[in-house]
Design a protein around this motif. Structure first.
Motif, mmCIF file in Angstrom:
data_model
loop_
_atom_site.group_PDB
_atom_site.id
_atom_site.type_symbol
_atom_site.label_atom_id
_atom_site.label_comp_id
_atom_site.label_asym_id
_atom_site.label_seq_id
_atom_site.Cartn_x
_atom_site.Cartn_y
_atom_site.Cartn_z
ATOM 1 N N LEU A 89 20.742 -69.584 0.406
ATOM 2 C CA LEU A 89 20.809 -68.968 1.733
ATOM 3 C C LEU A 89 19.822 -67.810 1.811
ATOM 4 C CD1 LEU A 89 22.223 -68.788 4.500
ATOM 5 C CD2 LEU A 89 23.900 -67.263 3.415
ATOM 6 N N LEU A 90 18.913 -67.887 2.787
ATOM 7 C CA LEU A 90 17.927 -66.834 2.990
ATOM 8 C C LEU A 90 18.368 -65.841 4.053
ATOM 9 C CD1 LEU A 90 14.661 -68.975 3.019
ATOM 10 C CD2 LEU A 90 15.556 -67.582 1.136
ATOM 11 N N SER A 91 18.892 -66.387 5.169
ATOM 12 C CA SER A 91 19.269 -65.511 6.266
ATOM 13 C C SER A 91 20.352 -66.146 7.123
ATOM 14 C CB SER A 91 18.057 -65.165 7.134
ATOM 15 O OG SER A 91 17.594 -66.323 7.801
ATOM 16 N N GLU A 92 21.026 -65.287 7.863
ATOM 17 C CA GLU A 92 22.040 -65.721 8.821
ATOM 18 C C GLU A 92 21.829 -64.910 10.093
ATOM 19 O OE1 GLU A 92 26.747 -66.355 8.730
ATOM 20 O OE2 GLU A 92 26.140 -64.275 8.387
ATOM 21 N N VAL B 94 24.666 -70.496 19.815
ATOM 22 C CA VAL B 94 25.965 -69.822 19.796
ATOM 23 C C VAL B 94 26.524 -69.899 18.389
ATOM 24 C CG1 VAL B 94 28.343 -69.913 20.657
ATOM 25 C CG2 VAL B 94 26.450 -70.326 22.218
ATOM 26 N N GLY B 95 27.106 -68.804 17.912
ATOM 27 C CA GLY B 95 27.718 -68.788 16.590
ATOM 28 C C GLY B 95 26.708 -68.486 15.501
ATOM 29 N N PRO B 96 27.090 -68.708 14.239
ATOM 30 C CA PRO B 96 26.192 -68.403 13.120
ATOM 31 C C PRO B 96 25.160 -69.509 12.900
ATOM 32 C CG PRO B 96 28.318 -69.118 12.285
ATOM 33 C CD PRO B 96 28.440 -69.053 13.774
ATOM 34 N N TRP B 97 23.926 -69.099 12.655
ATOM 35 C CA TRP B 97 22.829 -70.003 12.322
ATOM 36 C C TRP B 97 22.269 -69.554 10.988
ATOM 37 C CZ3 TRP B 97 20.350 -73.837 15.539
ATOM 38 C CH2 TRP B 97 21.071 -74.109 16.698
ATOM 39 N N HIS B 98 21.972 -70.512 10.122
ATOM 40 C CA HIS B 98 21.556 -70.197 8.755
ATOM 41 C C HIS B 98 20.178 -70.772 8.447
ATOM 42 C CE1 HIS B 98 25.993 -70.089 8.702
ATOM 43 N NE2 HIS B 98 25.757 -68.981 8.024
ATOM 44 N N GLU B 99 19.456 -70.056 7.579
ATOM 45 C CA GLU B 99 18.176 -70.540 7.068
ATOM 46 C C GLU B 99 18.299 -70.627 5.552
ATOM 47 O OE1 GLU B 99 13.482 -69.258 6.787
ATOM 48 O OE2 GLU B 99 14.850 -68.030 7.956
#
Length: 73
Positions: A21-24, A9-14
């Motif tokens: 930051l590569l992706s969200e 749930v919510g934003p997850w980051h790589e």
């Protein structure tokens, strides 16, 4: 949030090994993947994709199926 009945749930980051930051990926309250964002080497948004929810919330009063409540607009 790590423990939720619907999964993520919510934003997850790589991030890469240097902390860039590569992706969200953004998940709604029902665990649906709603938005994927990918960033270039300078941190600018390079690609964004929106997804329709696959799991819907059922209103207990009307039985109507809808996306997660905060997505209503």
């Amino acid at each position: 949030m790590l423990h939720h009945p619907y999964g993520r749930v919510g934003p997850w980051h790589e991030w890469d090994e240097t902390g860039r930051l590569l992706s969200e990926t953004v998940y709604d309250a029902l665990g649906n993947r709603i938005i994927d964002r990918h960033f270039d080497e300078t941190g600018n948004l390079a690609h964004e994709q929106h997804h329709e929810p696959t799991h819907l919330w059922t209103d207990p009063d009307t039985g109507q199926e809808r996306p997660a409540p905060w997505l209503w607009f």
